[in-house]
Design a protein around this motif. Structure first.
Motif, PDB file in Angstrom:
ATOM      1  N   MET A 146      12.123  11.767 -11.275  1.00 24.11           N
ATOM      2  CA  MET A 146      12.905  10.975 -10.327  1.00 24.11           C
ATOM      3  C   MET A 146      14.139  11.719  -9.850  1.00 24.11           C
ATOM      4  SD  MET A 146      12.670   7.403 -12.458  1.00 24.11           S
ATOM      5  CE  MET A 146      12.916   8.281 -14.010  1.00 24.11           C
ATOM      6  N   SER A 147      14.456  11.579  -8.565  1.00 24.01           N
ATOM      7  CA  SER A 147      15.702  12.134  -8.041  1.00 24.01           C
ATOM      8  C   SER A 147      16.871  11.351  -8.638  1.00 24.01           C
ATOM      9  CB  SER A 147      15.735  12.027  -6.511  1.00 24.01           C
ATOM     10  OG  SER A 147      15.720  10.672  -6.100  1.00 24.01           O
ATOM     11  N   SER A 148      18.043  11.974  -8.664  1.00 29.30           N
ATOM     12  CA  SER A 148      19.205  11.362  -9.308  1.00 29.30           C
ATOM     13  C   SER A 148      19.662  10.094  -8.607  1.00 29.30           C
ATOM     14  CB  SER A 148      20.364  12.361  -9.364  1.00 29.30           C
ATOM     15  OG  SER A 148      20.732  12.779  -8.059  1.00 29.30           O
ATOM     16  N   ASN A 149      19.316   9.917  -7.318  1.00 27.06           N
ATOM     17  CA  ASN A 149      19.725   8.717  -6.589  1.00 27.06           C
ATOM     18  C   ASN A 149      18.671   7.610  -6.624  1.00 27.06           C
ATOM     19  OD1 ASN A 149      17.931  10.107  -4.994  1.00 27.06           O
ATOM     20  ND2 ASN A 149      19.175  10.059  -3.134  1.00 27.06           N
ATOM     21  N   THR A 150      17.647   7.777  -7.445  1.00 24.40           N
ATOM     22  CA  THR A 150      16.668   6.712  -7.659  1.00 24.40           C
ATOM     23  C   THR A 150      17.287   5.626  -8.538  1.00 24.40           C
ATOM     24  OG1 THR A 150      14.761   8.180  -7.409  1.00 24.40           O
ATOM     25  CG2 THR A 150      14.418   6.193  -8.726  1.00 24.40           C
TER      26      THR A 150
END
Length: 264
Positions: A146-150
């Motif tokens: 997952m990307s950090s802004n998920t």
């Protein structure tokens, strides 16, 4: 027995339930309900909290936890019913919750033989992410990146929708999502992105070797840069005036087609 909401333990649980930054700082989160607590791996358990009513009404369950699951009686705290109700975030609390340690995973842990990965960029709905994790367990995926802004996977809503899969499916947040995609590609994994401009439908590709599916934001989809980085764009054909599917549903369709191909 804990009888006051001013207890430091009660305040700690409430802060973990309500604040993502507290979860990150302490590397702990909270699960609620009999099923979720029963499935917590013993090595990740910090503390179990039971309402006074639950404890007195379920002696066999308490015995099962202590004797058969190897949980120390010191790991169980009894809480006055009114205090437990204040701690809980559910409408009708079952009377049991647990504080759990976060587990550590990495992309390298997921690069097993013939991996099947889900790469999630900026997904924001807790229920969608939880459903993807639960589906991932059912499909036998190697892991979820997952990307950090998920959305926070330890959000109580996400945890509930995983139905326990959060304990069993490897997952990791990454600061540089593009680099994570590259890491998969460098390991020989082909990265697919569902896209309206896809050359083939999702049924026209071969997922029997190392495969990763990119899943984007509910409203905006994948960013342009990540879309360009994908090896192949694929389409899920739509009827009527529908342009796209819910992120979790689209992810399920793609993942289970890979499972079908690999089982033939």
């Amino acid at each position: 027995m804990i009888t006051s909401t001013s207890s430091s333990q009660v305040k700690h649980v409430i802060s973990l339930l309500s604040k993502a930054r507290e979860r990150k700082k302490n590397k702990e989160y909270v699960v609620e309900g009999v099923r979720m607590v029963s499935e917590v791996p013993a090595d990740l358990l910090v503390k179990i909290y039971m309402s006074e009513r639950f404890h007195s009404n379920n002696p066999e369950y308490v015995h099962e936890l202590v004797k058969k699951q190897g949980i120390s009686s010191d790991s169980i705290e009894i809480v006055a019913d009114n205090v437990f109700d204040r701690m809980s975030q559910t409408q009708t609390p079952q009377g049991i919750m647990a504080v759990v340690r976060m587990k550590d995973s990495s992309i390298s842990d997921m690069l097993t033989d013939n991996p099947l990965l889900i790469l999630v960029e900026n997904l924001q709905d807790p229920g969608n992410l939880g459903t993807i994790l639960r589906m991932g367990e059912g499909a036998g995926v190697t892991g979820v990146v997952m990307s950090s802004n998920t959305v926070d996977i330890y959000n109580p809503k996400t945890i509930r929708s995983t139905m326990g899969s959060i304990f069993r499916v490897p997952f990791v947040y990454v600061q540089d999502f593009s680099d994570a995609v590259s890491q998969c590609q460098n390991a020989g994994i082909k990265v697919y992105a569902a896209h309206l401009g896809g050359k083939n439908t999702y049924l026209g590709e071969d997922y029997r070797e190392g495969t990763a599916f990119l899943i984007g934001n509910e409203g905006n989809g994948l960013t342009d840069d990540i879309t360009k980085q994908a090896d192949t764009l694929i389409r899920i054909p739509m009827q009527g005036e529908v342009e796209s599917l819910n992120a979790a549903i689209a992810c399920t369709i793609l993942t289970y087609e890979a499972v079908r191909q690999r089982s033939v």
